[in-house]
Design an enzyme around this catalytic site. Structure first.
Site, PDB file in Angstrom:
ATOM      1  N   ASN A  74       0.835  -1.197   0.000  1.00 53.30           N
ATOM      2  CA  ASN A  74       0.000   0.000   0.000  1.00 53.30           C
ATOM      3  C   ASN A  74       0.873   1.252   0.000  1.00 53.30           C
ATOM      4  O   ASN A  74       1.734   1.374  -0.884  1.00 53.30           O
ATOM      5  CB  ASN A  74      -1.126  -0.031   1.049  1.00 53.30           C
ATOM      6  CG  ASN A  74      -0.746  -0.270   2.478  1.00 53.30           C
ATOM      7  OD1 ASN A  74      -0.198  -1.304   2.820  1.00 53.30           O
ATOM      8  ND2 ASN A  74      -1.086   0.651   3.354  1.00 53.30           N
ATOM      9  N   ASP A  75       0.690   2.176   0.896  1.00 56.97           N
ATOM     10  CA  ASP A  75       1.240   3.529   0.767  1.00 56.97           C
ATOM     11  C   ASP A  75       2.728   3.599   0.390  1.00 56.97           C
ATOM     12  O   ASP A  75       3.536   2.872   0.970  1.00 56.97           O
ATOM     13  CB  ASP A  75       1.115   4.283   2.099  1.00 56.97           C
ATOM     14  CG  ASP A  75      -0.166   3.993   2.837  1.00 56.97           C
ATOM     15  OD1 ASP A  75      -1.083   3.405   2.254  1.00 56.97           O
ATOM     16  OD2 ASP A  75      -0.233   4.363   4.014  1.00 56.97           O
ATOM     17  N   TRP A  95       4.065   1.310  10.213  1.00 61.90           N
ATOM     18  CA  TRP A  95       3.134   2.003   9.337  1.00 61.90           C
ATOM     19  C   TRP A  95       3.795   3.218   8.680  1.00 61.90           C
ATOM     20  O   TRP A  95       4.979   3.461   8.845  1.00 61.90           O
ATOM     21  CB  TRP A  95       1.880   2.397  10.124  1.00 61.90           C
ATOM     22  CG  TRP A  95       1.051   1.186  10.495  1.00 61.90           C
ATOM     23  CD1 TRP A  95       1.346  -0.134  10.279  1.00 61.90           C
ATOM     24  CD2 TRP A  95      -0.223   1.204  11.158  1.00 61.90           C
ATOM     25  NE1 TRP A  95       0.342  -0.926  10.751  1.00 61.90           N
ATOM     26  CE2 TRP A  95      -0.638  -0.140  11.301  1.00 61.90           C
ATOM     27  CE3 TRP A  95      -1.053   2.215  11.643  1.00 61.90           C
ATOM     28  CZ2 TRP A  95      -1.846  -0.482  11.900  1.00 61.90           C
ATOM     29  CZ3 TRP A  95      -2.253   1.867  12.238  1.00 61.90           C
ATOM     30  CH2 TRP A  95      -2.645   0.533  12.356  1.00 61.90           C
ATOM     31  N   SER A  96       2.973   4.019   8.014  1.00 54.98           N
ATOM     32  CA  SER A  96       3.538   5.013   7.091  1.00 54.98           C
ATOM     33  C   SER A  96       4.354   6.119   7.758  1.00 54.98           C
ATOM     34  O   SER A  96       4.159   6.438   8.926  1.00 54.98           O
ATOM     35  CB  SER A  96       2.417   5.626   6.260  1.00 54.98           C
ATOM     36  OG  SER A  96       2.034   4.695   5.301  1.00 54.98           O
ATOM     37  N   TRP A 139      -3.587  -7.195   3.369  1.00 55.44           N
ATOM     38  CA  TRP A 139      -2.937  -6.301   4.324  1.00 55.44           C
ATOM     39  C   TRP A 139      -2.603  -7.062   5.613  1.00 55.44           C
ATOM     40  O   TRP A 139      -3.417  -7.841   6.111  1.00 55.44           O
ATOM     41  CB  TRP A 139      -3.871  -5.127   4.630  1.00 55.44           C
ATOM     42  CG  TRP A 139      -3.234  -4.033   5.438  1.00 55.44           C
ATOM     43  CD1 TRP A 139      -2.551  -2.967   4.960  1.00 55.44           C
ATOM     44  CD2 TRP A 139      -3.258  -3.883   6.862  1.00 55.44           C
ATOM     45  NE1 TRP A 139      -2.128  -2.172   5.996  1.00 55.44           N
ATOM     46  CE2 TRP A 139      -2.550  -2.710   7.175  1.00 55.44           C
ATOM     47  CE3 TRP A 139      -3.793  -4.639   7.907  1.00 55.44           C
ATOM     48  CZ2 TRP A 139      -2.373  -2.254   8.485  1.00 55.44           C
ATOM     49  CZ3 TRP A 139      -3.611  -4.200   9.213  1.00 55.44           C
ATOM     50  CH2 TRP A 139      -2.918  -3.018   9.482  1.00 55.44           C
ATOM     51  N   GLN A 148       4.585   0.361   2.143  1.00 58.81           N
ATOM     52  CA  GLN A 148       3.912  -0.547   3.064  1.00 58.81           C
ATOM     53  C   GLN A 148       3.775  -1.903   2.360  1.00 58.81           C
ATOM     54  O   GLN A 148       3.290  -1.985   1.221  1.00 58.81           O
ATOM     55  CB  GLN A 148       2.528   0.013   3.416  1.00 58.81           C
ATOM     56  CG  GLN A 148       2.590   1.357   4.124  1.00 58.81           C
ATOM     57  CD  GLN A 148       2.844   1.198   5.612  1.00 58.81           C
ATOM     58  OE1 GLN A 148       1.948   0.887   6.366  1.00 58.81           O
ATOM     59  NE2 GLN A 148       4.081   1.418   6.030  1.00 58.81           N
TER      60      GLN A 148
HETATM   61  N1  DQQ Z   1      -1.882   2.976   5.714  1.00 59.58           N
HETATM   62  C1  DQQ Z   1      -2.784   4.048   6.001  1.00 59.58           C
HETATM   63  C2  DQQ Z   1      -1.991   4.896   6.945  1.00 59.58           C
HETATM   64  C3  DQQ Z   1      -1.296   3.879   7.783  1.00 59.58           C
HETATM   65  C4  DQQ Z   1      -0.950   2.822   6.793  1.00 59.58           C
HETATM   66  C5  DQQ Z   1      -3.229   4.779   4.770  1.00 59.58           C
HETATM   67  C6  DQQ Z   1      -1.040   1.416   7.339  1.00 59.58           C
HETATM   68  O1  DQQ Z   1      -2.771   5.769   7.700  1.00 59.58           O
HETATM   69  O2  DQQ Z   1      -0.133   4.387   8.420  1.00 59.58           O
HETATM   70  O3  DQQ Z   1      -3.454   3.918   3.701  1.00 59.58           O
HETATM   71  O4  DQQ Z   1      -0.679   0.469   6.357  1.00 59.58           O
END
Ligand code: DQQ
Length: 583
Positions: free
Chosen positions: A58-59, A118-119, A83, A75
């Protein structure tokens, strides 16, 4: 010789032996387009958009340019296509197109991040210009905290290993901060005193409103919370992945995140919520630690809702690219099929094409454009000029590898007489695109491209424009219609739309990057972007076609169209034995 140096030398030797010329600053790819057979089992894997070999992503996190190398963290679940086990995967590049996948930079391992790394973001700290990561840890007890990590060995050109700080966690939720809504620190900026570092963290405040909590520090380890947020919005919920950076009004280049004052400096504040990345433009006042929006246009104000992208694009992040003096934007492009489809194909998620980002000359919105390096992948070209598209015209742009292509086209309109009117309260472009999809004939439009289309047109994704009139003013609607993109998979959110702020006396341009399961479109030279995910069953590989069409009752002209077959990006991996292998 150090292990890291041996690794780079080895990689260089192997790249060279595969015919790859590795030139500092311009990493040339091996031309593998012709010799590669399409992988029929994986028709949706991309040729030139970023994705790792397998699993969930992801991010984008902490993108940076450091010592001649671009780094992208993101991520990642190392174990599955869903996820979970969120780690910071890490890839490096010399040109933002060809990538070497490394081992994850961070995995959940400590009480302060055991629930996931996380991000977060990277900041490059003077005077030695050392990169540091600030990221959110999901703790043992499910709280969100902010942590620091630094490279283990600064002389490793790829900075493969990262060390979590013994001072972690640096910022913890207390008093009114809800521990579930406290995450995603930005790249820090330094005030004009050359001493005070500032960073914002995404939050949903105790009133349930989205906010950016401001922290300051002199040493990057002890952080003080400011008594008020940098900004908040009573019309949104939680802000994920905020971003805050300067742009120059009238400037042709990007600027470093710590540029605060100066001629034409304005600031962009981006927040991710409601599945989209929204931004506002305004002025940052470092003395009062405040940000005020321009012309009172704030998040979710009725008529104007500026988004980076009106399709699938979330949790994005920018970085300043010192090498090319530009600001580059990356966004997560999630799947639009089902989770079981993702598990079946063994992967989920892409990153957008990196886009360079500038303030429009009107100072009111951003302009985005695929980074110039992608043009190095352009192969065989087809072109045409001054083609009239009478009502009902459909013609094929033949001679392209239509499942992996870059198409630029512009449209010229005759006198605008008899334009269709819409209700004076119609301000939702997505709704308009849904009400008037590509099959609905208008006076001026729909006209545009059909991409990833099967020969019989059972499958097609239409990217098109329509000219309308609201309150005696012309408006241009840009739509991406995925509702007929596949005979098999139901895609989520099948039609997207945006208004396009262009001068109708000029041509209306469209550029579309087509890459197997992603269609990334840039209208009006980057004023509006729409990214879509599609999963055709028939229109795959050589059975895919691109058409130009006009389904309006009035003729339009294509003054110019250029399309290119795109080569694949060059992807290498360092495996567990630290040997690079090609995928
Ligand atoms: N993904 C979210 C963030 C978080 C992360 C946004 C967790 O807020 O830190 O997609 O994978």
């Amino acid at each position: 010789m150090e292990r890291s140096v041996i690794r780079v030398v080895l990689l260089h030797i192997i790249l060279t032996s595969y015919g790859v010329r590795s030139v500092r600053g311009s990493y040339k790819h091996r031309n593998i387009q012709e010799e590669e057979q399409p992988n029929q089992e994986q028709p949706y894997r991309t040729g030139f958009h970023f994705q790792p070999p397998k699993n969930w992503i992801n991010d984008p996190n902490g993108p940076m340019y450091y010592n001649g190398v671009y780094h992208l963290f993101y991520q990642y679940n190392p174990y599955a296509a869903i996820w979970g086990n969120i780690s910071w995967a890490h890839s490096v590049s010399y040109n933002l197109i060809d990538w070497i996948h490394l081992e994850p930079a961070m995995i959940p391992s400590e009480p302060y991040d055991i629930g996931g790394c996380w991000s977060g973001s990277v900041t490059i700290l003077p005077p030695e210009e050392n990169p540091v990561i600030l990221y959110t840890g999901d703790t043992f007890s499910g709280q969100q905290v902010q942590n620091l990590a630094t490279p283990k060995n600064l002389s490793d050109p790829f900075l493969v290993e990262w060390v979590k700080s013994p001072h972690n966690p640096l910022m913890v939720p207390y008093d009114d901060i809800d521990p579930n809504f406290f995450r995603d620190p930005t790249t820090a900026w330094r005030k004009s005193d050359n001493k005070t570092w500032c960073v914002i963290v995404g939050n949903q405040d105790s009133d349930g409103f989205g906010a950016a909590i401001l922290y300051t520090s002199d040493d990057f380890v002890s952080w003080r919370r400011s008594d008020k947020p940098l900004h908040f919005s009573g019309k949104t919920k939680m802000w994920e992945c905020p971003d805050f950076y300067p742009v120059i009004n009238g400037g042709k280049n990007g600027v470093d995140t710590s540029v605060i004052n100066g001629v034409g400096v304005m600031h962009v504040l981006k927040a991710s919520f409601n599945d989209h990345d929204y931004y506002v433009i305004g002025n940052y006042d470092e003395n009062r630690d405040g940000f005020s929006v321009l012309d009172d246009v704030d998040f979710m104000d009725d008529e104007v809702q500026l988004r980076y992208d009106y399709g699938v694009f979330y949790a994005s992040k920018t970085f300043y690219d010192e090498a090319k003096k530009r600001r580059v934007l990356w966004g997560w492009v999630m799947e639009a099929d089902s989770q079981s489809d993702d598990v079946g194909k063994g992967w989920s998620g892409l990153q957008s094409m990196p886009r360079s980002i500038l303030l429009d000359t009107n100072g009111k919105q951003l302009i985005q454009w695929p980074i110039e390096e992608v043009e190095e992948l352009r192969g065989k070209k087809v072109a045409l000029e001054n083609k009239e598209l009478t009502s009902g015209t459909l013609f094929e742009i033949s001679g392209l590898t239509a499942s992996q292509a870059d198409v630029e086209v512009s449209f010229r309109l005759p006198n605008l007489e008899g334009v269709d009117s819409i209700d004076e309260k119609s301000f939702d472009p997505q709704l308009l695109c849904r009400q008037m999809d590509a099959s609905v004939k208008g006076v001026f439009g729909p006209f545009g491209l059909l991409v990833l289309a099967s020969e019989d047109l059972t499958e097609k994704t239409a990217v098109f424009f329509r000219i309308l009139k609201r309150n005696e003013k012309y408006v241009v609607l840009m739509c991406s219609d995925q509702s007929r993109s596949s005979i098999k998979t139901h895609v989520k959110d099948a039609i997207f739309g945006s208004f396009l702020d262009v001068d109708l006396n000029q041509e209306i341009s469209l550029r579309t990057l087509i890459d197997h399961s992603i269609v990334e479109s840039f209208g009006g030279k980057g004023k509006s972007c729409i990214t879509a995910r599609v999963y055709p069953k028939l229109a795959v590989f050589e059975n895919s076609h691109v058409y130009a069409f006009n389904n309006g009752t009035t003729s339009v002209t294509i003054p110019r169209l250029s399309g290119w077959s795109m080569k694949k990006a060059q992807i290498a991996e360092l495996d567990k034995r630290r040997k690079p292998t090609f995928t």
